[in-house]
Design a protein around this motif. Structure first.
Motif, PDB file in Angstrom:
ATOM      1  N   HIS A 110       0.895  -1.443  -0.550  1.00  0.00           N
ATOM      2  CA  HIS A 110      -0.167   0.178   0.288  1.00  0.00           C
ATOM      3  C   HIS A 110       0.886   1.219  -0.530  1.00  0.00           C
ATOM      4  N   VAL A 111       2.221   0.802   0.523  1.00  0.00           N
ATOM      5  CA  VAL A 111       2.798   2.263   0.262  1.00  0.00           C
ATOM      6  C   VAL A 111       3.343   3.404  -0.850  1.00  0.00           C
ATOM      7  N   LEU A 112       3.067   1.934  -1.871  1.00  0.00           N
ATOM      8  CA  LEU A 112       4.278   1.772  -3.137  1.00  0.00           C
ATOM      9  C   LEU A 112       2.624   2.395  -3.625  1.00  0.00           C
ATOM     10  N   ALA A 113       1.534   1.841  -3.075  1.00  0.00           N
ATOM     11  CA  ALA A 113       0.258   2.642  -4.410  1.00  0.00           C
ATOM     12  C   ALA A 113      -0.281   3.275  -4.142  1.00  0.00           C
ATOM     13  N   GLU A 114       0.161   3.733  -2.645  1.00  0.00           N
ATOM     14  CA  GLU A 114      -0.926   5.570  -2.424  1.00  0.00           C
ATOM     15  C   GLU A 114       0.084   6.697  -2.914  1.00  0.00           C
ATOM     16  N   ASP A 115       1.771   6.261  -3.092  1.00  0.00           N
ATOM     17  CA  ASP A 115       2.674   7.176  -3.786  1.00  0.00           C
ATOM     18  C   ASP A 115       2.881   7.622  -4.763  1.00  0.00           C
ATOM     19  N   SER A 116       3.614   8.515  -5.554  1.00  0.00           N
ATOM     20  CA  SER A 116       3.555   8.811  -7.051  1.00  0.00           C
ATOM     21  C   SER A 116       5.148   9.416  -7.200  1.00  0.00           C
ATOM     22  N   ILE A 136      13.236   1.260  -6.713  1.00  0.00           N
ATOM     23  CA  ILE A 136      12.121   2.175  -6.639  1.00  0.00           C
ATOM     24  C   ILE A 136      11.576   1.550  -5.452  1.00  0.00           C
ATOM     25  N   VAL A 137      11.517   0.537  -4.990  1.00  0.00           N
ATOM     26  CA  VAL A 137      10.359  -0.469  -3.152  1.00  0.00           C
ATOM     27  C   VAL A 137      11.547   0.587  -2.114  1.00  0.00           C
ATOM     28  N   ALA A 140      11.400   3.223  -1.151  1.00  0.00           N
ATOM     29  CA  ALA A 140      10.427   4.146  -0.953  1.00  0.00           C
ATOM     30  C   ALA A 140      10.331   3.796   0.818  1.00  0.00           C
ATOM     31  N   GLY A 141      11.383   3.067   1.309  1.00  0.00           N
ATOM     32  CA  GLY A 141      11.253   2.950   2.774  1.00  0.00           C
ATOM     33  C   GLY A 141      11.527   1.448   2.603  1.00  0.00           C
ATOM     34  N   LEU A 142      10.978   0.662   1.897  1.00  0.00           N
ATOM     35  CA  LEU A 142      10.463  -0.838   2.177  1.00  0.00           C
ATOM     36  C   LEU A 142      12.085  -1.737   2.094  1.00  0.00           C
ATOM     37  N   PRO A 143      11.461  -2.801   2.364  1.00  0.00           N
ATOM     38  CA  PRO A 143      12.715  -3.865   2.109  1.00  0.00           C
ATOM     39  C   PRO A 143      12.405  -5.163   1.062  1.00  0.00           C
ATOM     40  N   VAL A 144      13.198  -5.497  -0.057  1.00  0.00           N
ATOM     41  CA  VAL A 144      12.884  -5.887  -0.867  1.00  0.00           C
ATOM     42  C   VAL A 144      14.455  -6.790  -1.218  1.00  0.00           C
ATOM     43  N   VAL A 145      13.151  -8.239  -1.642  1.00  0.00           N
ATOM     44  CA  VAL A 145      14.100  -9.505  -2.108  1.00  0.00           C
ATOM     45  C   VAL A 145      13.763  -9.444  -3.236  1.00  0.00           C
ATOM     46  N   VAL A 170       6.241  -0.424 -10.741  1.00  0.00           N
ATOM     47  CA  VAL A 170       7.132  -1.605 -10.114  1.00  0.00           C
ATOM     48  C   VAL A 170       6.856  -2.816 -10.958  1.00  0.00           C
ATOM     49  N   ASN A 171       5.393  -2.512 -10.936  1.00  0.00           N
ATOM     50  CA  ASN A 171       4.693  -4.168 -11.468  1.00  0.00           C
ATOM     51  C   ASN A 171       4.917  -4.109 -12.616  1.00  0.00           C
ATOM     52  N   TRP A 172       4.976  -3.067 -14.112  1.00  0.00           N
ATOM     53  CA  TRP A 172       4.956  -3.044 -15.219  1.00  0.00           C
ATOM     54  C   TRP A 172       6.656  -3.460 -15.344  1.00  0.00           C
ATOM     55  N   LEU A 173       7.452  -2.988 -14.106  1.00  0.00           N
ATOM     56  CA  LEU A 173       8.988  -3.408 -14.734  1.00  0.00           C
ATOM     57  C   LEU A 173       8.899  -4.680 -14.779  1.00  0.00           C
ATOM     58  N   LEU A 174       8.271  -4.920 -13.234  1.00  0.00           N
ATOM     59  CA  LEU A 174       8.228  -6.987 -13.593  1.00  0.00           C
ATOM     60  C   LEU A 174       7.765  -7.861 -14.436  1.00  0.00           C
ATOM     61  N   ASP A 175       6.867  -7.746 -15.065  1.00  0.00           N
ATOM     62  CA  ASP A 175       6.085  -8.048 -16.229  1.00  0.00           C
ATOM     63  C   ASP A 175       6.711  -7.948 -17.710  1.00  0.00           C
ATOM     64  N   PHE A 176       7.798  -6.581 -17.573  1.00  0.00           N
ATOM     65  CA  PHE A 176       8.668  -6.486 -18.495  1.00  0.00           C
ATOM     66  C   PHE A 176       9.603  -7.468 -18.526  1.00  0.00           C
ATOM     67  N   ALA A 177      10.191  -8.109 -17.479  1.00  0.00           N
ATOM     68  CA  ALA A 177      11.033  -8.739 -17.157  1.00  0.00           C
ATOM     69  C   ALA A 177      10.600 -10.517 -17.059  1.00  0.00           C
ATOM     70  N   GLY A 178       9.212 -11.019 -17.168  1.00  0.00           N
ATOM     71  CA  GLY A 178       8.465 -12.345 -17.007  1.00  0.00           C
ATOM     72  C   GLY A 178       8.545 -12.539 -15.534  1.00  0.00           C
ATOM     73  N   PHE A 179       8.569 -11.132 -14.859  1.00  0.00           N
ATOM     74  CA  PHE A 179       8.269 -11.836 -13.249  1.00  0.00           C
ATOM     75  C   PHE A 179       6.627 -11.453 -12.950  1.00  0.00           C
ATOM     76  N   ALA A 180       6.344 -12.175 -12.155  1.00  0.00           N
ATOM     77  CA  ALA A 180       4.587 -11.944 -11.236  1.00  0.00           C
ATOM     78  C   ALA A 180       5.046 -11.089 -10.382  1.00  0.00           C
TER      79      ALA A 180
END
Length: 353
Positions: A110-116, A136-137, A140-145, A170-180
């Motif tokens: 939700h942190v990413l969804a409400e931020d632009s 990007i994640v 925004a202050g979130l940990p990521v793996v 983030v999801n556009w970039l992941l989709d581009f790479a063939g990620f979920a």
């Protein structure tokens, strides 16, 4: 832990997590129950609610929900972080000296969804898509793996600050790479992983109406065959790569929706602005066809808790109803925070390769 045996004792802890450092600070009192929701078809993925008789003092911090399970016959204990959430307490009710209410929970995405973006973000051609998504994640202050990926943009990608959230980018970039699409674990870590075709995986959970049955009778089956496509065409066109087209066809004679069984093509067309290669475009077409076919049949099952991630493949054997499926994938779940941790899980059937 033997999750299929009766007699398990479940309790719950609610822990304050400091925003910024992600350290646990204190255990919260006054929370008496609630419900946690997981839904793979939504961008946020996780939500829920907590009932309280003492409003949790969180400020800008988060709450982490643990389940602690104890099995007396063996003495085994298992603790699971069921989720880490932003919390909102929009209203409460005073009953004398007691203040009771419900806190709404939101997964960390939700942190990413409400931020632009403060201004349009331009990602240059040649940028590694997953690396940029992870950046990007983190910003925004979130940990990521994030799993490694060599996929690089063939042309610049522009994300307009007016219409695009950071989660959209983030999801556009992941989709581009063939990620979920981006997910998260129980500790609030954002997960970036390649898309895995469920038809290539074996079940990790077997639900059976035997002596260790953990599901209730009254399994709901949903079946909607209207307008199911058997052909998906995906087109990519940009100045650098030119135009590419990929076509996926369901021509399996054993499938009730195939071109063979129906005697005609039912076509769905999709357009993407960039793709890593012709092979990646073909893989996307195949994945879209599988996803659209799998939306036909689903099952909703109420059962005792067992560790299960959304996206896991499961089997169902319900002999009394003459039902056996080994091709179900978990897509949505509601979990009650009370002993037994009763879950209602929706499974979607997918086509086996």
């Amino acid at each position: 832990m033997n999750w299929f045996s009766s007699g398990r004792v479940d309790t719950f802890r609610f822990v304050r997590v400091r925003w910024g450092t992600w350290t646990e600070t204190e255990e919260l009192e006054g929370i008496i129950g609630g419900t946690l929701e997981r839904n793979d078809s939504t961008a946020i993925k996780a939500s829920g609610s907590l009932d309280y008789i003492l409003e949790p003092a969180l400020g800008s911090d988060l709450v982490r929900v643990y389940s602690d399970s104890y099995y007396p016959p063996t003495g085994e204990r298992t603790s699971i972080a069921q989720g880490t959430y932003l919390a909102s307490t929009p209203s409460s009710t005073y009953r004398g000296a007691i203040e009771e209410g419900t806190a709404d929970l939101y997964g960390v995405l939700h942190v990413l969804a409400e931020d632009s973006f403060a201004e349009p973000l331009v990602v240059p051609a040649g940028t590694r898509a997953v690396d940029k998504a992870a950046e990007i994640v983190r910003e925004a202050g979130l940990p990521v793996v994030a799993s490694e990926s060599p996929a690089t943009l063939g042309s610049p990608a522009v994300f307009d600050d007016k219409d695009t959230s950071k989660l959209d980018a983030v999801n556009w970039l992941l989709d581009f790479a063939g990620f979920a699409s981006a997910g998260c674990d129980g500790y609030g870590t954002v997960l970036m992983q390649p898309y895995q075709d469920p038809s290539l995986r074996l079940p990790v959970l077997a639900l059976e109406d035997d002596g260790a049955c953990i599901f209730r009778s009254g399994v709901v089956r949903e079946y909607d065959t209207f307008d199911v496509p058997n052909v998906v065409v995906v087109v990519c066109s940009n100045a650098q790569a030119g135009s590419m087209t990929a076509k996926a066809v369901n021509d399996d004679p054993q499938s009730a929706f195939s071109t063979v069984a129906r005697g005609r093509e039912i076509v769905r067309k999709e357009t993407v602005s960039d793709i890593a290669s012709q092979e990646a475009l073909q893989a996307k077409a195949e994945a879209l066809l599988a996803a659209k076919t799998s939306m036909v049949e689903g099952f909703e099952i109420t059962h005792a808790f067992v560790p299960l991630e959304m996206g896991d493949v499961c089997s169902l054997t319900y002999r009394k109803a003459g039902v056996h499926r080994d091709d179900l994938v978990a897509v949505r779940q509601s979990l009650k925070l009370k002993p037994g941790m009763e879950c209602t899980t929706r499974f979607r059937r997918f086509p086996r390769s």
